[in-house]
Design an enzyme around this catalytic site. Sequence first.
Site, PDB file in Angstrom:
ATOM      1  N   LYS A   1       0.811  -1.214   0.000  1.00  0.00           N
ATOM      2  CA  LYS A   1       0.000   0.000   0.000  1.00  0.00           C
ATOM      3  C   LYS A   1       0.850   1.272   0.000  1.00  0.00           C
ATOM      4  CE  LYS A   1      -4.189  -2.122   1.578  1.00  0.00           C
ATOM      5  NZ  LYS A   1      -3.736  -3.505   1.850  1.00  0.00           N
TER       6      LYS A   1
HETATM    7  C1  LIG Z   1      -4.462  -4.592   1.421  1.00  0.00           C
HETATM    8  C2  LIG Z   1      -3.747  -5.886   1.332  1.00  0.00           C
HETATM    9  C3  LIG Z   1      -4.190  -6.914   0.493  1.00  0.00           C
HETATM   10  C4  LIG Z   1      -5.458  -6.799  -0.320  1.00  0.00           C
HETATM   11  O1  LIG Z   1      -5.363  -5.840  -1.328  1.00  0.00           O
HETATM   12  P1  LIG Z   1      -6.700  -5.259  -2.020  1.00  0.00           P
HETATM   13  O2  LIG Z   1      -6.241  -4.181  -2.894  1.00  0.00           O
HETATM   14  O3  LIG Z   1      -7.556  -4.792  -0.894  1.00  0.00           O
HETATM   15  O4  LIG Z   1      -7.320  -6.407  -2.741  1.00  0.00           O
HETATM   16  C5  LIG Z   1      -3.426  -8.061   0.415  1.00  0.00           C
HETATM   17  N1  LIG Z   1      -2.302  -8.215   1.149  1.00  0.00           N
HETATM   18  C6  LIG Z   1      -1.842  -7.261   1.968  1.00  0.00           C
HETATM   19  C7  LIG Z   1      -0.609  -7.492   2.751  1.00  0.00           C
HETATM   20  C8  LIG Z   1      -2.542  -6.061   2.087  1.00  0.00           C
HETATM   21  O5  LIG Z   1      -2.085  -5.097   2.903  1.00  0.00           O
END
Ligand SMILES: *Cc1c(COP(=O)(O)O)cnc(C)c1O
Length: 446
Positions: A93
Amino acid sequence: MTGLARDGGLYVPETVPTMTEDEIAALAGKSYEEIAFAVMKPFVADTFTDEEFKGLIAKAYAGFGHDARAPLVQLAPNHFLLELFHGPTLAFKDFAMQLIGQMMQFALARSGKRITIVGATSGDTGSAAIEAFRGLDNVDVFILFPHGRVSEVQRRQMTTPSESNVHALAVDGDFDDCQAALKDMFNDFDFRDEVHLAGVNSINWGRVLAQVVYYFSSAVSLGAPHRKVSFTVPTGNFGDIFAGYLASRMGLPVDQLVIGTNANDILHRCISANDHSLHQLVQSLSPSMDIMVSSNFERMLFDLYDRDGAAINQLMTEFKATGNLKLSDNALTKARELFTSYRLDDNEMVRVIADVWEHTEYLLDPHTAIGVEAARKTRRRQDIPMVCLATAHPAKFPEAVRKAGYPQDPPLPHHMADLFEREERYAVQDNELSAVQQFMKDNIRK
Ligand SMILES: *Cc1c(COP(=O)(O)O)cnc(C)c1O
């Protein structure tokens, strides 16, 4: 900057810019930042000058702990991991959040306005947002997280920053409650205008856009556009994998997109059995994927229904009323051309961590482990490289790693080594919209 549209829908571009084969081929050998500029520029148009946009991209990724930003590692024959955890909070993210932090700060400084950022998190979004906005003069950040349902590392990443514009809020409820509160907050227009609300959840278009870049950078490293590439994505809110879909719409030759889910498997049921019905949310060892309603899936549906807004409105209204949503045959057939899916529960996931450790001495985080197994189980072609998105660093999820037989807590990288000594600061709130709104009004800096 607003995130959610005022009619309750989601923003999408009117047209998706495409890149020619030559333009994609020209990305080969470029730095991550250069590829980011080339891929995102058509969406940004003249909001920033080229020099400004390049500067924002450079600042966004300067704090990453790896010069490649998103390095590829080989896991097995023609199976690769795309490491997306070298940012400040050790999860993918950061790629989007660091960039929209830079873009918003620049735009606010230009206009002299201030905003209140609000986010709901199942773990990783919150810390990524806090890292991106901590200490900024024109921004207050409020992050709602489900009380007691995020890992200790995740919680500490949100609750230990000392800047006065950072407000971590534990809500008595689960992630879907937090997300619902957020949605209602955006639909309360008086409140929204009073505090200048802005959203950075995974429905924020800028976030989706920033995530498109690493699909291009990795595919080009593996021979695109002259060679197709497939991707597997551990999926929660469908933001990360939607970016992969967008990359394919932009012209990247993507053969297959694999959705990996944990026991919260609504997307797997939808793709495999046309069953997009609500079940009880369960807490898993991959908490960032503990999501029942994937909010970005609506963007996918919009395309699957040939961008018919009225049809999507009807589908979503029906889903809200009945808790169920059936795709048309046409939409399902189209989805299955590109997407496959697979689901793992905690025990299956833990065995994957142990297995990969035994065979490669590579330590997977629990989310990535789900992706790795989903790729193994559903990939259609061995001769097309499979890239599994490694979405988090294993040090964020010691519980799962230990269950897999790893003898210790995986060490945190240098910049977070003292995380467990830092002082925590957060409020606990009832799962009630008015209480959360009052808390925000009381705590926004004047
Ligand atoms: C947010 C997250 C996901 C999921 O991603 P999306 O975009 O919500 O599908 C998967 N793995 C980790 C470690 C995350 O932080």
